[in-house]
Design a protein around this motif. Structure first.
Motif, PDB file in Angstrom:
ATOM      1  N   UNK A  37      94.417  62.121 -32.414  1.00 34.80           N
ATOM      2  CA  UNK A  37      93.237  62.989 -32.443  1.00 34.80           C
ATOM      3  C   UNK A  37      93.175  63.758 -33.762  1.00 34.80           C
ATOM      4  N   UNK A  38      94.333  64.218 -34.242  1.00 32.27           N
ATOM      5  CA  UNK A  38      94.350  64.946 -35.500  1.00 32.27           C
ATOM      6  C   UNK A  38      93.874  64.111 -36.673  1.00 32.27           C
ATOM      7  N   UNK A  39      94.381  62.873 -36.772  1.00 29.08           N
ATOM      8  CA  UNK A  39      93.955  61.981 -37.856  1.00 29.08           C
ATOM      9  C   UNK A  39      92.498  61.566 -37.682  1.00 29.08           C
ATOM     10  N   UNK A  42      90.471  64.467 -38.753  1.00 36.66           N
ATOM     11  CA  UNK A  42      90.683  64.695 -40.186  1.00 36.66           C
ATOM     12  C   UNK A  42      89.814  63.758 -41.012  1.00 36.66           C
ATOM     13  N   UNK A  43      89.783  62.488 -40.625  1.00 34.52           N
ATOM     14  CA  UNK A  43      88.927  61.514 -41.295  1.00 34.52           C
ATOM     15  C   UNK A  43      87.460  61.893 -41.125  1.00 34.52           C
ATOM     16  N   UNK A  44      87.097  62.316 -39.918  1.00 30.52           N
ATOM     17  CA  UNK A  44      85.713  62.714 -39.661  1.00 30.52           C
ATOM     18  C   UNK A  44      85.314  63.897 -40.528  1.00 30.52           C
ATOM     19  N   UNK A  74      83.061  76.301 -31.351  1.00 31.06           N
ATOM     20  CA  UNK A  74      82.715  74.924 -30.983  1.00 31.06           C
ATOM     21  C   UNK A  74      83.911  74.008 -31.223  1.00 31.06           C
ATOM     22  N   UNK A  75      84.618  74.238 -32.338  1.00 27.39           N
ATOM     23  CA  UNK A  75      85.802  73.434 -32.651  1.00 27.39           C
ATOM     24  C   UNK A  75      86.902  73.592 -31.617  1.00 27.39           C
ATOM     25  N   UNK A  76      87.082  74.808 -31.099  1.00 25.89           N
ATOM     26  CA  UNK A  76      88.092  75.030 -30.058  1.00 25.89           C
ATOM     27  C   UNK A  76      87.733  74.267 -28.783  1.00 25.89           C
ATOM     28  N   UNK A  77      86.435  74.279 -28.438  1.00 28.71           N
ATOM     29  CA  UNK A  77      85.999  73.519 -27.263  1.00 28.71           C
ATOM     30  C   UNK A  77      86.185  72.024 -27.493  1.00 28.71           C
ATOM     31  N   UNK A  78      85.892  71.563 -28.710  1.00 28.20           N
ATOM     32  CA  UNK A  78      86.096  70.155 -29.049  1.00 28.20           C
ATOM     33  C   UNK A  78      87.566  69.784 -28.939  1.00 28.20           C
ATOM     34  N   UNK A  79      88.436  70.644 -29.433  1.00 31.83           N
ATOM     35  CA  UNK A  79      89.878  70.411 -29.328  1.00 31.83           C
ATOM     36  C   UNK A  79      90.298  70.266 -27.867  1.00 31.83           C
ATOM     37  N   UNK A 187      88.670  72.179 -37.374  1.00 37.30           N
ATOM     38  CA  UNK A 187      89.428  73.006 -36.422  1.00 37.30           C
ATOM     39  C   UNK A 187      90.231  72.127 -35.477  1.00 37.30           C
ATOM     40  N   UNK A 188      89.597  71.104 -34.916  1.00 33.49           N
ATOM     41  CA  UNK A 188      90.264  70.200 -33.982  1.00 33.49           C
ATOM     42  C   UNK A 188      91.404  69.459 -34.669  1.00 33.49           C
ATOM     43  N   UNK A 189      91.177  68.982 -35.878  1.00 32.63           N
ATOM     44  CA  UNK A 189      92.195  68.236 -36.607  1.00 32.63           C
ATOM     45  C   UNK A 189      93.407  69.101 -36.925  1.00 32.63           C
TER      46      UNK A 189
END
Length: 298
Positions: A37-39, A42-44, A74-79, A187-189
């Motif tokens: 998920x991190x990679x 990160x690419x996105x 929003x990033x925290x919710x995505x994570x 944030x998610x990455x």
């Protein structure tokens, strides 16, 4: 962009996400969920960042501190949604995952009413139930006893519901869909890679083995589809968006059958028709209501 065009954009995002389920599932044979998920995001982030910077240069005013904080939310919710879904795919099928992820179609209007006191068009409620029933039929009308992966995917659906609501709310208030996309991806990455450093071994061979899946979900399923989501949500409501995005279950189930050999039961085809009917209701009924209102006031 018209509401119909926005809904077609959301439908395209759902189709791309449906294909992402397959890539996410096969990647779990090669790499850990946090690194994946991190990679992926990160690419996105790198893919969307140049366009976000172009958007910033054209903006009339710089992004405010509150706007940035809203994007981080929003990033925290995505994570929360991305990592629970990914871990869940270790112990559940693509079909079950796509079905259970589709529960956000119910969570979105409920959260909207409770948290925002926003009451959607009345057709959303029967359409949400109809869509959920259609997704249920995609599984053959029954699910095996819940596994840990199934339970995590239900949690994932709750986080997706929050992400859909927040994305729609903040993209409307800021008018910066690409900045929102880049920020939530980053944030998610960062969170996933930071956690992955401590609980999952760094394995370059595993990253190389899963490179095709990482690139697909990073560039297409994340970079493109999430941007399509936030753009489409500028012109429609969160509950309507949730109904349309829930069709990812349809695409996920079909592609799981075609590419992974997961069989779609006979009731699954009925589920496809029911889900399509729910999307038509969401699309047509509000439009017909507005036309009748205009005619009566003319």
């Amino acid at each position: 962009m018209t509401r119909i065009q926005a809904n077609l954009v959301l439908l395209l995002a759902a189709a791309i996400w449906g294909g992402g389920f397959v890539a996410q599932s096969t990647a779990m044979d090669k790499i850990g969920p946090f690194w994946f998920v991190g990679l992926r995001f990160g690419i996105a982030t790198l893919a969307v960042l140049p366009f976000a910077l172009m958007e910033a240069r054209k903006a009339k005013a710089p992004l405010s501190k509150n706007g940035l904080l809203s994007f981080i939310a929003v990033g925290l919710a995505l994570f929360g949604g991305a990592i629970t879904q990914q871990i869940g795919l270790i112990s559940t099928t693509v079909t079950n995952s796509s079905f259970l992820t589709g529960l956000y179609v119910v969570f979105v209007p409920v959260i909207s009413v409770i948290a925002l006191r926003r009451y959607p068009h009345w057709i959303i409620w029967p359409a949400a139930v109809l869509a959920l029933f259609g997704i249920f039929l995609l599984s053959g009308g029954e699910l095996a006893s819940l596994t840990r992966g199934d339970a995590l995917t239900i949690v994932c659906a709750f986080f997706w519901g929050i992400q859909i609501i927040l994305a729609g709310l903040f993209v409307s208030s800021t008018g910066r869909p690409l900045a929102l996309s880049a920020c939530q991806f980053a944030v998610c990455s960062i969170l996933c890679l930071a956690i992955g450093l401590f609980i999952e071994p760094i394995d370059l061979a595993a990253i190389s083995a899963a490179s095709r899946e990482i690139l697909y979900v990073g560039l297409i399923s994340s970079g493109l589809a999430f941007v399509l989501q936030v753009i489409g949500q500028r012109y429609t409501t969160a509950p309507q968006a949730a109904i349309l995005l829930s069709s990812e279950a349809l695409f996920g189930a079909l592609l799981g059958a075609l590419l992974l050999g997961e069989k779609l039961p006979p009731l699954g085809y009925v589920g496809c028709a029911v889900l399509f009917a729910a999307m038509l209701l969401v699309e047509l009924v509000p439009e017909l209501t507005r036309r009748r209102s205009r005619l009566s006031n003319a």
